[in-house]
Design an enzyme around this catalytic site. Sequence first.
Site, mmCIF file in Angstrom:
data_model
loop_
_atom_site.group_PDB
_atom_site.id
_atom_site.type_symbol
_atom_site.label_atom_id
_atom_site.label_comp_id
_atom_site.label_asym_id
_atom_site.label_seq_id
_atom_site.Cartn_x
_atom_site.Cartn_y
_atom_site.Cartn_z
ATOM 1 N N GLN A 1 0.887 -1.305 0.047
ATOM 2 C CA GLN A 1 0.106 0.007 0.196
ATOM 3 C C GLN A 1 1.131 1.169 -0.037
ATOM 4 O O GLN A 1 1.785 1.270 0.836
ATOM 5 C CB GLN A 1 -0.809 0.027 1.157
ATOM 6 N N THR A 2 0.523 2.331 -0.754
ATOM 7 C CA THR A 2 1.216 3.503 -0.721
ATOM 8 C C THR A 2 0.312 4.740 -0.969
ATOM 9 O O THR A 2 -0.549 4.602 -1.966
ATOM 10 C CB THR A 2 2.621 3.454 -1.512
ATOM 11 N N ARG A 3 0.826 5.730 -0.584
ATOM 12 C CA ARG A 3 -0.040 6.925 -1.187
ATOM 13 C C ARG A 3 1.214 7.884 -1.340
ATOM 14 O O ARG A 3 0.529 9.335 -1.499
ATOM 15 C CB ARG A 3 -0.849 7.436 -0.134
ATOM 16 N N HIS B 1 10.383 6.019 -3.246
ATOM 17 C CA HIS B 1 11.932 6.137 -3.460
ATOM 18 C C HIS B 1 12.724 5.039 -2.837
ATOM 19 O O HIS B 1 12.016 3.955 -2.774
ATOM 20 C CB HIS B 1 12.332 7.239 -2.502
ATOM 21 N N HIS C 1 11.615 2.592 -0.038
ATOM 22 C CA HIS C 1 10.348 1.560 -0.103
ATOM 23 C C HIS C 1 10.268 0.688 -1.418
ATOM 24 O O HIS C 1 10.161 -0.517 -1.243
ATOM 25 C CB HIS C 1 9.093 2.406 -0.306
ATOM 26 N N GLY D 1 4.587 -0.935 7.130
ATOM 27 C CA GLY D 1 6.090 -0.059 7.353
ATOM 28 C C GLY D 1 5.933 0.834 8.695
ATOM 29 O O GLY D 1 4.940 0.296 9.423
ATOM 30 N N ARG D 2 6.685 1.446 8.982
ATOM 31 C CA ARG D 2 6.475 2.391 10.284
ATOM 32 C C ARG D 2 5.445 3.268 9.791
ATOM 33 O O ARG D 2 5.418 3.838 8.626
ATOM 34 C CB ARG D 2 7.759 2.811 10.599
ATOM 35 N N ASP D 3 4.552 3.900 10.882
ATOM 36 C CA ASP D 3 3.666 4.928 10.551
ATOM 37 C C ASP D 3 2.635 4.620 9.424
ATOM 38 O O ASP D 3 2.316 5.566 8.469
ATOM 39 C CB ASP D 3 4.493 6.309 10.265
ATOM 40 N N HIS D 4 2.239 3.424 9.273
ATOM 41 C CA HIS D 4 1.341 3.029 8.092
ATOM 42 C C HIS D 4 0.006 3.891 8.298
ATOM 43 O O HIS D 4 -0.702 3.733 9.522
ATOM 44 C CB HIS D 4 1.240 1.474 8.227
ATOM 45 N N ALA D 5 -0.252 4.533 7.121
ATOM 46 C CA ALA D 5 -1.751 5.072 7.081
ATOM 47 C C ALA D 5 -1.849 6.306 8.210
ATOM 48 O O ALA D 5 -2.607 6.629 8.734
ATOM 49 C CB ALA D 5 -2.881 4.227 7.246
#
Length: 379
Positions: free
Chosen positions: A187-189, A193, A196, A281-285
């Site tokens: 998942q990404t918004r 880079h 990721h 990852g860390r801090d997801h969403a």
Amino acid sequence: MTVAATDRLIAPHGGRLVDRMGERPDDLDTLDAVELTARELSDLDMIAAGALSPLEGFMGRADYERVVEEMHLVNGLPWGMPVCLAVEATPAGDRVALTDAGRPVAVLEVEELFAYDKEREAELCFRTTDEAHPGVARLYDQKPRYLAGRVTVFERPEPLFPELALDPADTRRIFAERGWKRIVGFQTRNPIHRAHEYLTKVALETVDGLLVHPLVGETKSDDVPVDVRVDCYEALLSGYYPTDRVLLSAFPAAMRYAGPREAIWHAICRKNYGCSHFIVGRDHAGVGDYYGSYDAQLIFDEFAPHELDIEPMFFEHTFWCNVCGSMASTKSCPHGAEDRVFLSGTKVRELLGQGEVPPVEFTRPEVAEVLIEAYRGQE
Ligand SMILES: [Zn+2]
């Protein structure tokens, strides 16, 4: 495609992929209309296509209460976030038309109308009642009651990126055709880079395929615009990933910015798309500093082993290390901050805004070019 091929994939949440697409009814003119917000339209489309299986419509009170309190549906399945339709008043009749900018797109069979407590939902789902939080602000702006019922969608929105619009049935078919059984979803918004890129590749090393699944629904206005992000993904994937191991597709959800709860919700959705693994990852969403860096990973411990079925893969922040001469994380590299190429988001925006290419250890030049071009276009 034989049934057996898709049967090798992880089962959808609840065992069956929901399909709530159907015929346009003849009596639309006679029905009360409920206009949907951008978030509700995203949810509706995902229900129609089975991305929110086993949901067949907007949640009733019992499911809503159990999800808010305990992250489970009444039937016992795990679930992360309410999926509700907010309305002002009781509609007439036992069916209503759901509209997008006045145009009917679906019919809802009215099952229940119930009041809800916005602050309680905010506190339990977003872990804050601060209206500066974008998800909480949207919740506070909602109409005061929830209208529940099964939906039948007869007109779906034009996808922003038709070539990237794949429903769960489509991604499952493609995975099966490619002979993949174990697939990791990402998942990404944001633009991808090197950091990721690295963790998607570390994950891919352990499975058959990678689903790069950028969220294309509504986001905050200061996130990188979705068309620019899609150009970045295409530039990166065509240059640096084996095309027969990666599938790029758009995830039509709207961001809720609910951090940990949303990580659960995102994972369950990807299970419906056929992913057996999901990168967290860390801090997801997350947004601002409402959540601890690891909250979105820790929340998975609140479920019994294998209860979610889809397997989360947890990652640290990653970076290029000059001494290791490779990408690494604090888990795998013993060197200090002075040896690591790390740029803050602010610093990256500053460089790109000045037309400068960030170091190749931080971002691929092809991705930087797309972003620089986009910044130029803004002036
Ligand atoms: Zn190192």
